[in-house]
Design a protein around this motif. Structure first.
Motif, PDB file in Angstrom:
ATOM      1  N   ASP A  58       0.907  -1.276  -0.268  1.00  0.00           N
ATOM      2  CA  ASP A  58      -0.103  -0.011   0.039  1.00  0.00           C
ATOM      3  C   ASP A  58       0.788   1.233   0.088  1.00  0.00           C
ATOM      4  OD1 ASP A  58      -2.336  -1.302  -0.038  1.00  0.00           O
ATOM      5  OD2 ASP A  58      -2.678  -1.613   2.136  1.00  0.00           O
ATOM      6  N   GLN A  59       1.764   1.280   0.736  1.00  0.00           N
ATOM      7  CA  GLN A  59       2.682   2.671   1.084  1.00  0.00           C
ATOM      8  C   GLN A  59       3.367   2.706  -0.435  1.00  0.00           C
ATOM      9  OE1 GLN A  59       4.491   1.372   4.532  1.00  0.00           O
ATOM     10  NE2 GLN A  59       3.147   2.467   5.949  1.00  0.00           N
ATOM     11  N   LYS A  61       2.906   1.327  -3.352  1.00  0.00           N
ATOM     12  CA  LYS A  61       2.085   1.782  -4.354  1.00  0.00           C
ATOM     13  C   LYS A  61       1.406   3.323  -4.375  1.00  0.00           C
ATOM     14  CE  LYS A  61      -2.549   0.118  -6.313  1.00  0.00           C
ATOM     15  NZ  LYS A  61      -3.274   1.541  -6.079  1.00  0.00           N
ATOM     16  N   THR A  62       1.073   3.801  -3.056  1.00  0.00           N
ATOM     17  CA  THR A  62       0.682   5.442  -3.028  1.00  0.00           C
ATOM     18  C   THR A  62       1.994   6.286  -3.601  1.00  0.00           C
ATOM     19  OG1 THR A  62      -0.536   4.899  -1.068  1.00  0.00           O
ATOM     20  CG2 THR A  62       0.147   7.155  -1.335  1.00  0.00           C
ATOM     21  N   ASP A  65       2.332   5.806  -7.326  1.00  0.00           N
ATOM     22  CA  ASP A  65       0.905   6.399  -7.927  1.00  0.00           C
ATOM     23  C   ASP A  65       1.251   8.206  -8.064  1.00  0.00           C
ATOM     24  OD1 ASP A  65      -0.287   4.264  -8.478  1.00  0.00           O
ATOM     25  OD2 ASP A  65      -1.654   4.357  -6.699  1.00  0.00           O
ATOM     26  N   GLN A  66       1.765   8.484  -7.106  1.00  0.00           N
ATOM     27  CA  GLN A  66       1.956  10.155  -6.996  1.00  0.00           C
ATOM     28  C   GLN A  66       3.378  10.493  -7.593  1.00  0.00           C
ATOM     29  OE1 GLN A  66       2.249  10.669  -2.666  1.00  0.00           O
ATOM     30  NE2 GLN A  66       0.187  11.663  -2.671  1.00  0.00           N
TER      31      GLN A  66
END
Length: 288
Positions: A58-59, A61-62, A65-66
């Motif tokens: 999750d981290q 991926k975030t 994505d940014q």
């Protein structure tokens, strides 16, 4: 330019964890150097594992994505980079990164990537007789077994002929087609037969259920199949074609123990081919 991680796995941005995991399994099976002897298999396999390590976290991926790939490139100002290592795996040399911890004081890791074989072993139970770090693994025979969809989903016991003798083995719930189970003296390759009723996507299961026009318009209580039994669900009045009804926790148990998937009932509205004159007249009067 590095390839886009979503394109590498063949998923859309915003894909669920199960979709990402399912896509990884298919790609890894296709491009693993033990199975694929093409010249670009090694590089493709590394790209697939690199993409999965980021998109399954999750981290990471975030951050991706940014900021895209710059999130993991210290030379691009991301300051999320790490140390580079090289390790020989059989005839293949793999280079990967190990995070240096990212920003000071952060309690999470934006950084690098593990040995690409690590993820593959997590999913598929090993890579045969490949060398890891110069230590040769003992070659063990691999046997193949065909099982039904429900046996794979729920787990089962099977008799398997190993070196001329029958052995009773337990197959854990949640195994998927193409997975390999490691035993002490052999590996077992799982071939899951397709099912007429159930379709699998990761740990989620899909079932198509026909309903009549009157049921869709007026609503009704219908009986639908689950992996273990039949269950009554309510069809809401005004149900539209291809409506999905989600039954939480009625899917497949994750083979690694990480939760249970869901069961999705797809409602198909059946249009009758033939109508009597009276039925046609009634429909005209209703003016639907």
């Amino acid at each position: 330019m590095k390839p886009d991680f979503y394109e590498t796995l063949g998923v859309k941005k915003g894909a669920s964890k199960e979709e990402i995991k399912s896509a990884y399994r298919k790609q890894a099976m296709q491009w693993h150097p033990d199975r694929n002897k093409s010249a670009d298999a090694e590089e493709k396999f590394k790209e697939i594992n690199e993409a999965y390590e980021v998109l399954s976290n999750d981290q990471k991926k975030t951050a991706y994505d940014q900021y895209g790939h710059t999130a993991f490139d210290p030379n691009a100002g991301g300051n999320f980079g790490g140390h580079t290592y090289t390790q020989q795996n059989g005839p293949f040399d793999f280079t990967w990164q190990s995070s240096n911890g990212g920003q000071q004081g952060a309690d999470f890791d934006f950084g690098g990537f593990s040995n690409p074989f690590d993820i593959f072993e997590q999913f598929f139970g090993g890579t045969g007789g490949v060398n890891f770090g110069g230590q040769s693994r003992r070659q063990v025979p691999t046997y193949k077994i065909q099982i039904s969809f429900l046996d794979a989903a729920l787990g089962c016991e099977k008799e398997v002929n190993i070196d001329g003798s029958e052995k009773k083995i337990k197959i854990p719930a949640g195994v998927d087609d193409g997975q390999r189970i490691k035993f002490t003296n052999f590996n077992l390759y799982i071939d899951v037969l397709p099912d007429k009723v159930f379709k699998r996507d990761g740990n989620d299961v899909y079932v198509s259920q026909n309903i009549t026009i009157s049921q869709a318009i007026l609503g009704d209580v219908i009986e639908v199949p689950t992996l273990t039994d039949k269950l009554k669900i309510r069809v809401k009045s005004g149900t539209q074609p291809n409506t999905l009804v989600r039954l939480r926790g009625q899917g497949i148990k994750d083979v690694s123990g990480y939760g249970v998937g869901d069961l999705y009932i797809r409602l198909n509205i059946v249009i009758p081919y033939r109508l009597s004159a009276k039925q046609k007249q009634l429909i005209k009067e209703l003016d639907l």
